[in-house]
Write a protein that holds these residues in place. Structure first.
Motif, PDB file in Angstrom:
ATOM      1  N   PHE A   1      -0.549   4.130   9.054  1.00  0.00           N
ATOM      2  CA  PHE A   1      -1.719   4.972   9.282  1.00  0.00           C
ATOM      3  C   PHE A   1      -2.955   4.374   8.605  1.00  0.00           C
ATOM      4  O   PHE A   1      -2.846   3.742   7.556  1.00  0.00           O
ATOM      5  N   PRO A   2      -4.143   4.619   9.168  1.00  0.00           N
ATOM      6  CA  PRO A   2      -5.373   4.287   8.436  1.00  0.00           C
ATOM      7  C   PRO A   2      -5.576   5.297   7.315  1.00  0.00           C
ATOM      8  O   PRO A   2      -5.351   6.496   7.502  1.00  0.00           O
ATOM      9  N   LEU A   3      -6.004   4.828   6.160  1.00  0.00           N
ATOM     10  CA  LEU A   3      -6.218   5.705   5.024  1.00  0.00           C
ATOM     11  C   LEU A   3      -7.660   6.193   5.005  1.00  0.00           C
ATOM     12  O   LEU A   3      -8.582   5.484   5.414  1.00  0.00           O
ATOM     13  N   THR A   4      -7.847   7.398   4.500  1.00  0.00           N
ATOM     14  CA  THR A   4      -9.191   7.954   4.413  1.00  0.00           C
ATOM     15  C   THR A   4      -9.974   7.243   3.313  1.00  0.00           C
ATOM     16  O   THR A   4      -9.386   6.636   2.400  1.00  0.00           O
ATOM     17  N   PRO A   5     -11.313   7.302   3.335  1.00  0.00           N
ATOM     18  CA  PRO A   5     -12.106   6.667   2.271  1.00  0.00           C
ATOM     19  C   PRO A   5     -11.741   7.166   0.878  1.00  0.00           C
ATOM     20  O   PRO A   5     -11.696   6.387  -0.078  1.00  0.00           O
ATOM     21  N   SER A   6     -11.466   8.459   0.745  1.00  0.00           N
ATOM     22  CA  SER A   6     -11.105   8.984  -0.575  1.00  0.00           C
ATOM     23  C   SER A   6      -9.782   8.406  -1.058  1.00  0.00           C
ATOM     24  O   SER A   6      -9.598   8.173  -2.262  1.00  0.00           O
ATOM     25  N   MET A   7      -8.851   8.150  -0.157  1.00  0.00           N
ATOM     26  CA  MET A   7      -7.579   7.559  -0.554  1.00  0.00           C
ATOM     27  C   MET A   7      -7.759   6.118  -1.007  1.00  0.00           C
ATOM     28  O   MET A   7      -7.117   5.668  -1.967  1.00  0.00           O
ATOM     29  N   TRP A   8      -8.650   5.376  -0.339  1.00  0.00           N
ATOM     30  CA  TRP A   8      -8.931   4.006  -0.793  1.00  0.00           C
ATOM     31  C   TRP A   8      -9.630   4.015  -2.149  1.00  0.00           C
ATOM     32  O   TRP A   8      -9.337   3.172  -3.026  1.00  0.00           O
ATOM     33  N   GLN A   9     -10.555   4.931  -2.343  1.00  0.00           N
ATOM     34  CA  GLN A   9     -11.221   5.028  -3.642  1.00  0.00           C
ATOM     35  C   GLN A   9     -10.226   5.368  -4.752  1.00  0.00           C
ATOM     36  O   GLN A   9     -10.278   4.792  -5.846  1.00  0.00           O
ATOM     37  N   GLU A  10      -9.344   6.292  -4.485  1.00  0.00           N
ATOM     38  CA  GLU A  10      -8.325   6.682  -5.464  1.00  0.00           C
ATOM     39  C   GLU A  10      -7.411   5.509  -5.802  1.00  0.00           C
ATOM     40  O   GLU A  10      -7.076   5.276  -6.973  1.00  0.00           O
ATOM     41  N   TRP A  11      -7.026   4.765  -4.778  1.00  0.00           N
ATOM     42  CA  TRP A  11      -6.163   3.603  -4.984  1.00  0.00           C
ATOM     43  C   TRP A  11      -6.869   2.549  -5.841  1.00  0.00           C
ATOM     44  O   TRP A  11      -6.299   2.030  -6.824  1.00  0.00           O
ATOM     45  N   ALA A  12      -8.115   2.236  -5.509  1.00  0.00           N
ATOM     46  CA  ALA A  12      -8.863   1.225  -6.257  1.00  0.00           C
ATOM     47  C   ALA A  12      -9.085   1.670  -7.706  1.00  0.00           C
ATOM     48  O   ALA A  12      -8.969   0.864  -8.648  1.00  0.00           O
ATOM     49  N   ASN A  13      -9.401   2.933  -7.911  1.00  0.00           N
ATOM     50  CA  ASN A  13      -9.609   3.431  -9.273  1.00  0.00           C
ATOM     51  C   ASN A  13      -8.335   3.365 -10.096  1.00  0.00           C
ATOM     52  O   ASN A  13      -8.359   3.040 -11.290  1.00  0.00           O
ATOM     53  N   ASP A  14      -7.195   3.709  -9.459  1.00  0.00           N
ATOM     54  CA  ASP A  14      -5.913   3.619 -10.167  1.00  0.00           C
ATOM     55  C   ASP A  14      -5.629   2.189 -10.608  1.00  0.00           C
ATOM     56  O   ASP A  14      -5.204   1.940 -11.741  1.00  0.00           O
ATOM     57  N   GLU A  15      -5.854   1.256  -9.710  1.00  0.00           N
ATOM     58  CA  GLU A  15      -5.584  -0.137 -10.050  1.00  0.00           C
ATOM     59  C   GLU A  15      -6.546  -0.631 -11.141  1.00  0.00           C
ATOM     60  O   GLU A  15      -6.165  -1.426 -12.003  1.00  0.00           O
TER      61      GLU A  15
END
Length: 832
Positions: A99-113
């Motif tokens: 699935f394509p991820l929503t912008p908020s999910m990408w932001q959350e992923w990047a912040n976690d990393e």
């Protein structure tokens, strides 16, 4: 700084590691503290055990169904709560692959990393995450996070080296291309760009030509922004004038800066454009609006932008709409069509179709467009094959859509071979043959005896014959189709036509010998016999024609006899049911009477009630006149309609069906089953029974059905679905009328439907008047139509004087005996 890190980790759901201090050590000796700590530990253990069980359940669910979107979300949320970093990364990668991820999910992923690791390797990983996030949906906030991350963590940018500054400028230009025209949020990117260039200006060591060049660069960005319709554009104009006063050191300049005329003109033009769009922006961002209203507002906005003729603005507005409604197939189809017809940039079009198929996997048109766009972009055979295989794994509404997908793939391979592009990929005709064979194996069980499967084999045989120059293979294509669809007369005829076109008359004659004695649906058996005779007349010798006629004529006579027998049986069944239902106490025959109350079944016309039966002589004459010049197909349709009435009346006689709350459906696909109709009316509900009519001889569907509903409300809702499509066919849905044969007689009704009538203009009004009279009020009356007399009531007892006078006018008869009822005739005889 440590407090900031702890708040960040808590916000992201990652608990920080607790540090041991003296306070903790002192509390170890306190009994109350020890008891409370033990209670908390037990509670934590129970919670952890519950989370572990939930995690195992979600892992099992995803293993069974990887396409469960909600399960992916819940699994990622649970892993973030449990701080299981390795599984969390794997879970996110698994979801992003499907699935394509929503912008908020990408932001959350990047912040976690970013909170978990640092260094050059971590920076590259996070930068790649932001790049992947830009591919799925348009998000100004995600772009701003990406720009800020690079500004803060890229060493070359932080040092303002030439490579770092160049990299940052390229990134800003990409951001402006993607989001700079965003009316409500685009200003954020412009402001960040100007701020970065001002920082570069502050770090220029020498006040010389380089400084002037940097000032001109910032001025140019201001000018570009002022020409774009954005929110708060007037504030930007004032900021620009203040900047000019601050950085342009001209003593004689007044305190009020006058912008150049071309900048002022562009600014006013941009303000006019913004004012024209302000209402649309307000509508699409209005709180409390439903999803439907919001989508409609977006479509109205898109229509307005399209009328302005700026493709870039239309494109970015489509991107905004898709971010809000990612699974709207109509929106994706509209966007893809616009790109195909207007933008026509292969990379942009392919990218849009790629994202569309990830969001709406069930839409065949998007997959077909994806393959065609890749072909226009000269994609490799490996890439095309991968997309095609991915499309086959999707779930479409019917098998005709899979057929269209196979045909699109075959078309593409054929074109590549014809244009010589296949040399790079090593393609040859064997690849086309393989796809055809795969399509046949995949579709034949579901599309047996369908036009789609016939078209596929016709296409295949043509390519074998003209492209591969292989006559044996072309014949093999038709032979394989006949094994599974031998009851399709069209398959035999196309096979014969191919042989005739190639000049192989003996082979065509041999095929006729194989199929002329087969039983086909409708009038196919008769048609194939007539076609063989025509073939011999046009291509054969006189001996060939005579031999064929000797074979065909007995077959035609046999078919005619068989048809008549079947019609007689159906008429007998129909009349038997009418006798059971139509008898009334006032019309029952007295025991011991000399007269008979019923006309023999063989003398009754099909479709006419017992109260409206004509005599055998008149019915025969009318039937001959009706079908004298009628085409074969119309004759067959009339017989089928009559047979249908007989079946329904027979069912009604048994008390099985009343048709009081029933819909009649026609033009149904021959592949449709009861389950398809039940699913078609699932939104209506209340279906209590489905009767799919089938041919008595072949057992195949006739494309007609009766669907019973629980109440009239559900029936009315079902009728509103008229002209909707099921399995590629536009259905005709009407309310079934169980009293239709009592309204004027079935025979006259069918004559009217076929455009056949024996009434003269000056007689039509009389016939209508007679038809409108209740049957119960005319126990022995007769009605004249054309030159025939139709007797109503019990017609077995007919005085000879009346029989002799049937067909004569009232003047020729000289009396009115023809208008007397049977009871009156009996009284006359008793008196005599």
């Amino acid at each position: 700084m440590a407090d900031d890190d702890e708040r960040t980790m808590n916000r992201n759901g990652l608990a920080p590691i607790a540090e041991e201090d003296d306070c903790d050590n002192e509390e170890e000796g306190n009994p109350s503290t020890t008891s409370s700590s033990s209670s908390d530990d037990d509670s934590d253990d129970d919670q952890d055990l519950q989370l572990q069980e939930t995690q195992q359940a979600l892992e099992k669910l995803l293993a069974e169904n990887p396409s469960d979107y909600d399960a992916h979300l819940n699994y990622i949320k649970l892993l973030r709560k449990r701080d299981d970093i390795d599984k969390l990364r794997q879970a996110r990668e698994s979801m992003a692959a499907i699935f394509p991820l929503t912008p908020s999910m990408w932001q959350e992923w990047a912040n976690d990393e970013a909170t978990l690791s640092t260094g050059i390797k971590a920076f590259a990983t996070i930068e790649q995450l932001y790049e992947r996030g830009q591919h799925d949906y348009l998000s100004v906030s995600l772009w701003c996070d990406y720009l800020n991350f690079v500004l803060k963590h890229d060493p070359s940018v932080c040092e303002f080296s030439s490579s770092g500054v160049s990299k940052m400028r390229n990134l800003f230009e990409r951001a402006l291309t993607a989001a700079g025209l965003h009316v409500s949020e685009g200003s954020k990117v412009w402001e960040a760009y100007i701020a970065f260039e001002e920082t570069v200006l502050a770090n220029v060591s020498q006040k010389n030509e380089e400084t002037e060049k940097q000032l001109q660069r910032i001025r140019s960005i201001f000018h570009r922004q002022l020409s774009v319709p954005l929110t708060e554009l007037s504030s930007v104009f004032h900021a620009y004038k203040s900047w000019e006063l601050e950085h342009v050191n001209v003593p004689e300049r007044s305190s009020e800066f006058e912008a150049p005329s071309h900048v002022t003109f562009a600014y006013h033009k941009a303000m006019e454009m913004y004012n024209a769009r302000a209402n649309y922006e307000e509508q699409i961002s209005r709180e409390g609006a439903s999803e439907t209203e919001k989508l409609q507002n977006f479509m109205a906005y898109l229509h307005f932008e399209a009328s302005s003729g700026d493709p870039a603005r239309v494109q970015i507005l489509y991107e905004r709409a898709i971010t809000e409604f990612p699974i709207s197939s109509d929106l994706w189809l509209s966007y893809a069509r616009y790109l195909d017809q207007t933008i026509k940039v292969p990379k942009i079009v392919v990218d849009a179709y790629s994202r569309a198929t990830r969001n709406c996997t069930w839409v065949k048109e998007l997959w077909v467009g994806y393959l065609l766009s890749m072909e226009r972009a000269c994609a490799s055979e490996k890439e095309l094959s991968a997309v095609f295989e991915e499309a086959l794994q999707c779930s479409f509404s019917n098998f005709d859509e899979y057929l269209d997908l196979f045909l699109t793939r075959i078309d593409g391979v054929r074109r590549r071979i014809s244009t010589g592009m296949s040399e790079e990929d090593g393609l040859n005709y064997a690849a086309i043959r393989e796809i055809f064979q795969r399509a046949t194996d995949y579709l034949s069980p579901s599309l047996m005896n369908s036009e789609g499967l016939l078209h596929l084999h016709l296409y295949w045989s043509r390519l074998e014959l003209h492209h591969a120059k292989d006559l044996v293979a072309a014949r093999g294509v038709w032979e394989s189709l006949l094994k599974t669809s031998g009851t399709m007369i069209e398959a035999w005829q196309h096979y014969i036509n191919m042989e005739i076109e190639m000049g192989h008359l003996d082979e065509a004659r041999a095929i006729y010998r194989r199929c002329y004695s087969r039983r086909f649906a409708g009038t196919g058996s008769e048609d194939i016999c007539h076609r063989w005779l025509r073939f011999e007349r046009e291509y054969g010798t006189l001996d060939d024609y005579d031999r064929t006629k000797k074979k065909v004529m007995p077959r035609l006579e046999e078919l005619q006899v068989f048809r008549l027998e079947q019609e007689s049986k159906s008429i007998a069944v129909e009349l038997g049911s009418k006798v059971d239902l139509g008898k009334k106490s006032s019309q029952k025959r007295k025991v011991g009477g000399n007269s008979t109350d019923e006309v023999p079944a063989t003398k009754r016309r099909k479709g006419i009630s017992s109260e409206e039966m004509t005599t055998e002589k008149d019915a025969s004459r009318i039937s001959k006149e009706e079908t004298k010049n009628e085409p074969t197909e119309e004759k067959f349709d009339r017989r089928e309609a009559t047979r249908e009435d007989a079946q329904i009346k027979h069912s009604t006689a048994k008390g099985t069906y009343t048709d009081q709350c029933t819909a009649f459906i026609s033009n149904i696909s021959l592949q449709a089953k009861d389950g398809d109709l039940r699913y078609f009316f699932s939104d209506v509900g209340g279906v209590t029974g489905i009767r799919l009519l089938k041919d008595k001889f072949t057992g195949k569907s006739r494309g007609l059905a009766y669907v019973d509903f629980v109440d009239d409300t559900r029936l009315s809702a079902a009728v509103t679905k008229n002209k909707q499509i099921l399995l590629g066919k536009k259905l005709s849905i009407a309310r079934s009328d169980p009293n239709r044969n009592k309204k004027g007689g079935g025979f006259e009704r069918r004559k009217h439907e076929h455009g056949k009538t024996n009434e003269k203009p000056n007689e039509s009004s009389d016939a209508t008047d007679a038809q409108d009279e209740p049957a119960s009020s005319q126990p022995g009356s007769s009605r004249r139509q054309g030159n025939s007399v139709q007797l109503k009531g019990k017609t077995a007892f007919l005085p000879r004087t009346v029989v002799r006078n049937i067909g004569r006018s009232s003047n020729e008869q000289g009396d009115d005996t023809s208008s007397k009822s049977n009871d009156e005739f009996r009284k006359m005889l008793l008196k005599k």
